[in-house]
Design an enzyme around this catalytic site. Structure first.
Site, PDB file in Angstrom:
ATOM      1  N   THR A 158       5.708 -14.209  -3.302  1.00  0.00           N
ATOM      2  CA  THR A 158       4.550 -14.817  -3.456  1.00  0.00           C
ATOM      3  C   THR A 158       3.594 -14.563  -2.415  1.00  0.00           C
ATOM      4  O   THR A 158       3.798 -13.935  -1.240  1.00  0.00           O
ATOM      5  CB  THR A 158       4.609 -16.351  -3.070  1.00  0.00           C
ATOM      6  OG1 THR A 158       5.628 -16.960  -4.198  1.00  0.00           O
ATOM      7  CG2 THR A 158       3.376 -17.307  -3.520  1.00  0.00           C
ATOM      8  N   ARG A 197       9.525 -19.621 -17.215  1.00  0.00           N
ATOM      9  CA  ARG A 197       9.744 -20.135 -15.721  1.00  0.00           C
ATOM     10  C   ARG A 197       8.529 -20.083 -14.988  1.00  0.00           C
ATOM     11  O   ARG A 197       7.672 -19.176 -14.815  1.00  0.00           O
ATOM     12  CB  ARG A 197      10.876 -19.233 -15.099  1.00  0.00           C
ATOM     13  CG  ARG A 197      11.257 -20.065 -13.653  1.00  0.00           C
ATOM     14  CD  ARG A 197      10.714 -19.224 -12.719  1.00  0.00           C
ATOM     15  NE  ARG A 197      10.961 -19.419 -11.240  1.00  0.00           N
ATOM     16  CZ  ARG A 197      10.483 -19.285 -10.236  1.00  0.00           C
ATOM     17  NH1 ARG A 197       9.399 -18.511 -10.217  1.00  0.00           N
ATOM     18  NH2 ARG A 197      10.862 -19.736  -9.098  1.00  0.00           N
ATOM     19  N   VAL A 198       8.207 -21.309 -14.499  1.00  0.00           N
ATOM     20  CA  VAL A 198       7.061 -21.646 -13.406  1.00  0.00           C
ATOM     21  C   VAL A 198       7.727 -22.101 -12.243  1.00  0.00           C
ATOM     22  O   VAL A 198       8.676 -23.048 -11.983  1.00  0.00           O
ATOM     23  CB  VAL A 198       6.145 -22.544 -13.858  1.00  0.00           C
ATOM     24  CG1 VAL A 198       4.867 -22.847 -12.922  1.00  0.00           C
ATOM     25  CG2 VAL A 198       5.532 -22.082 -15.293  1.00  0.00           C
ATOM     26  N   GLY A 199       7.342 -21.609 -11.071  1.00  0.00           N
ATOM     27  CA  GLY A 199       8.016 -21.980  -9.828  1.00  0.00           C
ATOM     28  C   GLY A 199       6.829 -22.689  -9.084  1.00  0.00           C
ATOM     29  O   GLY A 199       5.921 -23.427  -9.547  1.00  0.00           O
ATOM     30  N   ASP A 200       6.944 -22.769  -7.607  1.00  0.00           N
ATOM     31  CA  ASP A 200       6.147 -23.690  -6.810  1.00  0.00           C
ATOM     32  C   ASP A 200       4.791 -23.440  -6.642  1.00  0.00           C
ATOM     33  O   ASP A 200       3.962 -24.163  -6.329  1.00  0.00           O
ATOM     34  CB  ASP A 200       6.776 -23.864  -5.666  1.00  0.00           C
ATOM     35  CG  ASP A 200       6.810 -22.666  -4.569  1.00  0.00           C
ATOM     36  OD1 ASP A 200       7.399 -21.461  -5.036  1.00  0.00           O
ATOM     37  OD2 ASP A 200       6.395 -22.757  -3.496  1.00  0.00           O
TER      38      ASP A 200
END
Length: 321
Positions: free
Chosen positions: A186, A214-217
């Protein structure tokens, strides 16, 4: 009047086990310094914290050294899916996009959502259509590809791992300062402007070999990105699933607001205690309303930098710096 400052990160991770290239290390140092300088210039001219963090993250997206925008990692299916979020601490307005593959600068799309939509988060084709309506530059998905990232995917597929970032220096004989197969990709920025306003922005290409969808923070308000003039602006990099489960960015703000903790105490509590308990790794950059900066990380290194208006940029990669 506040003492304006910007802080940025380009991902956290393990120190490379390969012979380190001083030349490659210098590329990272130079890129971080230049991007901090760009943010400082905006703040020095009276620009908003929101403008400073948006531009800093856009520049990080344009730099293929980092896993956001150009140089984003591949999904298991060999595609790119990018996420970004921006938040304005003065209004608590936020905008985000997730799972996009045709927007050159996802952070600009997130900013457009903040400014032009009653919604906070757009995904996939809807996000891309929204970006097109606001004249943001579209690209073919292969714009984001680099040979290094494709090699990284091949290694991940061969080892059946979901890797938390960049081109593996240790495994490929590469020369990056951080082992890119064990680096969280990131990027982000936080800033306090001359008017006392805070802002945060975060952008990512995700995880190598992640499942499509997929999605992260990173695009989630309170998890990977948060800003509130009452206390703090935070941008996170790390094991996305753990940062989501702990609401890491907001937790720092909550510890300050309700627990009376200082920025350092709150950020250390989250990054050094709460995240590792759940098996998470990574770090954050944060600035509070008084202009204090914190850049803690529990991994071996984190690409990072900060600069107060009128001072030289301070950048680092390793823990001792």
């Amino acid at each position: 009047m506040s003492r304006a400052v910007i802080a940025i990160h380009g991902g956290a991770g393990a120190i490379s086990r390969a012979a380190m290239s001083a030349e490659k290390e210098q590329y990272y140092i130079q890129a971080l310094s230049q991007i901090v300088n760009s943010g400082q210039a905006i703040l020095a001219a009276g620009g908003s914290a929101l403008d400073a963090v948006t531009e800093a993250v856009r520049l990080l997206e344009e730099c293929p050294l980092f896993n956001a925008g150009k140089g984003s990692v591949f999904t298991h299916q060999g595609t790119h899916e990018l996420d970004a979020c921006v938040m304005d601490g003065s209004s608590l307005d936020a905008g985000a996009v997730a799972g996009v593959s045709r927007i050159r600068n996802p952070v600009l799309a997130a900013r457009a959502v903040l400014e032009h939509s009653p919604h906070v988060l757009f995904i996939g084709a809807g996000a891309e259509a929204f970006a097109a309506q606001h004249q943001l530059e579209a690209v073919e998905p292969d714009f984001f590809s680099t040979p290094e990232r494709r090699e990284q995917l091949q290694r991940a597929l061969a080892s059946n791992q979901t890797l938390l970032d960049h081109d593996g220096a240790a495994q490929s004989g590469g020369d990056d300062p951080l082992d890119n197969d064990r680096k969280f990709g990131t990027v982000g920025a936080v800033a306090l402007d001359l008017h006392g306003n805070l802002a945060a922005a975060t952008s990512t290409g995700g995880m190598t070999n992640k499942q499509a969808g997929r999605v992260g923070d990173s695009p989630l308000v309170g998890a990977g990105c948060y800003a509130n003039n009452a206390n703090v602006a935070v941008s996170c990099t790390g094991t996305g699933e753990v940062f989501m489960r702990t609401l890491a960015a907001y937790d720092i703000a909550a510890l300050m607001e309700y627990g009376g903790l200082s920025l350092k105490q709150a950020s250390d509590r989250v990054v050094m205690e709460k995240i590792p308990v759940l098996g998470g790794s990574g770090g954050i950059v944060a600035v509070d309303r008084d202009g204090n900066v914190a850049l803690p990380f529990n991994s071996e290194g984190m690409y990072r930098g900060f600069g107060y208006v009128g001072d030289d940029a301070v950048v680092g990669i390793y823990r001792a710096e």
